[in-house]
Motif scaffolding. Sequence first.
Motif, mmCIF file in Angstrom:
data_model
loop_
_atom_site.group_PDB
_atom_site.id
_atom_site.type_symbol
_atom_site.label_atom_id
_atom_site.label_comp_id
_atom_site.label_asym_id
_atom_site.label_seq_id
_atom_site.Cartn_x
_atom_site.Cartn_y
_atom_site.Cartn_z
ATOM 1 N N GLN A 199 14.807 -44.839 9.545
ATOM 2 C CA GLN A 199 14.690 -43.382 9.498
ATOM 3 C C GLN A 199 15.045 -42.829 8.121
ATOM 4 N N VAL A 200 16.063 -43.405 7.487
ATOM 5 C CA VAL A 200 16.430 -42.956 6.133
ATOM 6 C C VAL A 200 15.296 -43.240 5.157
ATOM 7 N N LEU A 201 14.732 -44.445 5.223
ATOM 8 C CA LEU A 201 13.640 -44.812 4.315
ATOM 9 C C LEU A 201 12.412 -43.943 4.547
ATOM 10 N N GLU A 202 12.125 -43.641 5.807
ATOM 11 C CA GLU A 202 10.973 -42.785 6.107
ATOM 12 C C GLU A 202 11.160 -41.392 5.528
ATOM 13 N N ARG A 203 12.358 -40.851 5.659
ATOM 14 C CA ARG A 203 12.633 -39.513 5.116
ATOM 15 C C ARG A 203 12.523 -39.510 3.593
ATOM 16 N N LEU A 204 13.055 -40.533 2.943
ATOM 17 C CA LEU A 204 12.934 -40.616 1.488
ATOM 18 C C LEU A 204 11.478 -40.711 1.064
ATOM 19 N N GLY A 205 10.689 -41.489 1.804
ATOM 20 C CA GLY A 205 9.273 -41.618 1.472
ATOM 21 C C GLY A 205 8.551 -40.289 1.531
ATOM 22 N N ARG A 206 8.895 -39.459 2.528
ATOM 23 C CA ARG A 206 8.268 -38.135 2.623
ATOM 24 C C ARG A 206 8.625 -37.263 1.432
ATOM 25 N N LYS A 207 9.777 -37.555 0.820
ATOM 26 C CA LYS A 207 10.213 -36.799 -0.363
ATOM 27 C C LYS A 207 9.706 -37.416 -1.660
ATOM 28 N N LEU B 2 23.066 -50.234 3.310
ATOM 29 C CA LEU B 2 21.977 -49.689 2.499
ATOM 30 C C LEU B 2 21.655 -48.260 2.919
ATOM 31 N N ALA B 3 21.662 -47.978 4.209
ATOM 32 C CA ALA B 3 21.381 -46.617 4.673
ATOM 33 C C ALA B 3 22.396 -45.629 4.110
ATOM 34 N N ALA B 4 23.683 -45.998 4.140
ATOM 35 C CA ALA B 4 24.723 -45.097 3.633
ATOM 36 C C ALA B 4 24.585 -44.881 2.131
ATOM 37 N N ILE B 5 24.267 -45.942 1.392
ATOM 38 C CA ILE B 5 24.072 -45.810 -0.056
ATOM 39 C C ILE B 5 22.916 -44.858 -0.350
ATOM 40 N N LEU B 6 21.815 -45.034 0.359
ATOM 41 C CA LEU B 6 20.626 -44.217 0.103
ATOM 42 C C LEU B 6 20.876 -42.751 0.448
ATOM 43 N N VAL B 7 21.627 -42.488 1.498
ATOM 44 C CA VAL B 7 21.954 -41.100 1.832
ATOM 45 C C VAL B 7 22.785 -40.475 0.721
ATOM 46 N N GLY B 8 23.728 -41.226 0.169
ATOM 47 C CA GLY B 8 24.512 -40.713 -0.947
ATOM 48 C C GLY B 8 23.650 -40.409 -2.161
ATOM 49 N N LEU B 9 22.740 -41.324 -2.495
ATOM 50 C CA LEU B 9 21.836 -41.087 -3.622
ATOM 51 C C LEU B 9 20.956 -39.866 -3.370
ATOM 52 N N GLU B 10 20.422 -39.773 -2.167
ATOM 53 C CA GLU B 10 19.545 -38.661 -1.795
ATOM 54 C C GLU B 10 20.269 -37.326 -1.941
#
Length: 448
Positions: free
Chosen positions: A128-136, A364-372
């Motif tokens: 779900q995190v990767l999908e949201r980032l992809g939309r952005k 990885l999900a937590a890291i990506l949310v922080g970056l986002e």
Amino acid sequence: MDAVCSDLVAEVRGFRQRFPDVRYVDLISLDIPGHFYGKRYPIEMLEKVAAGSALKLPQNCVLLGTQGGLFKIGDYCFNDGDPDAPRRLVPGTLKIVNWEKQPLGQMLITSSGTEKPIVFEPREVLAQVLERLGRKGIFPVVAFELEFYLFDRELRDGLPQFARDPLTEDADDQPNMHIERLSRFAPVLDEMVETARAQGIDTTVITAELGPGQFEINFGHLDDGLRAADWAALFCRSTRGVAMKHNYRASFMAKPYLQHPGSGMHVHVSLYDEAGNNLLAANGQRPLRHAVAGCLELLPHCMPIFAPNHNAMRRLSGTVNVATRASWGFEDRDACLRVPESDAKNLRIEHRLAGADANPYLVLAAILVGLEQGLEAGREPIAPLNEDRGSGIDFPLEMLEAVRSMQNHAQLREGLGAEFVNVYCENKRQDHLAFLQDINAREYRWYL
């Protein structure tokens, strides 16, 4: 039969042609504590599943405790009737298992992409995190590094023993990071690498680490975050199996020895746009600084993910190259977030805080949310350690405090999903309390 089913059937049939002696395949998925659960299927039944037959497992398998017990978490486990939930096969993951005595296959399964995904399944959370980032328009490239220890297979009084040097039969006494250790343990290390590659994992650099019998394996960079986390999870499984074949134990325990370095999970992450431009390198690396700021601000609230058990918290005790505060720096291994020297195309952040036994999907999900969140907030980070050795943000070093910090954090609930955060925090809280329900010898020495 749709295209996905056709491809899966072709994958199963191709596997059967290559490995005609394989009769069973383990269908496996990672639970919240980072253990694989699943079922062993006759391979002829696997072909039916690939063609579209239902594949279901109990939903609550995902939220088992570290010892496999069930905890009451909301209405799950004891008030929901323990329902089944659909799973699907993950294409491209049917591989040979060559560390068992009998020929065997294994294949990843997930609820992600089914008609009713399990919102607290680790792989689904990352998806779900990767999908949201992809939309952005944000596309991560990821590489994991994992440290682990080799021990003798036999415990002594329940305690691990140093791995015996195959040449001398003595405990491993090679100097820290000595290349000779790689030669002494080459038979088991070589098979670990070969087995990982048979799983489709791109293993690269091997290092003899600081602790006795401690090693690090690096993986190649991937533009598929799910697959990168798959590699980390599958490597732990195959490495333990190969070690047992050679009369060792391989452990990813974060802090097996108080007097020696712990084992970490280092994650390299860079972010690109659809055209392949490195987002962190734009505008004089200003997005890099914003991303760092977001990661550091969120990090204290992610500690139950990065240090998921009592032992993992022990690793954060000020030993070499392990941060005790949320910090960052250029080419600085004492920082939680290290920015390795690189050109603009490969500019990345190395997240160094997680223990090796953390769940790679959730890390990885937590890291990506922080970056986002950092990119969106656009704030400047605290000073890097290169400028101020005292720079840093405190984070909790005790599990119950860490759970409280994570439980009600609005941005983390939004980024990872509120229901996941609720389930995960209660799982960790109850797991920690269950761990404490044991009177050890030291208590008698101190209080009898």
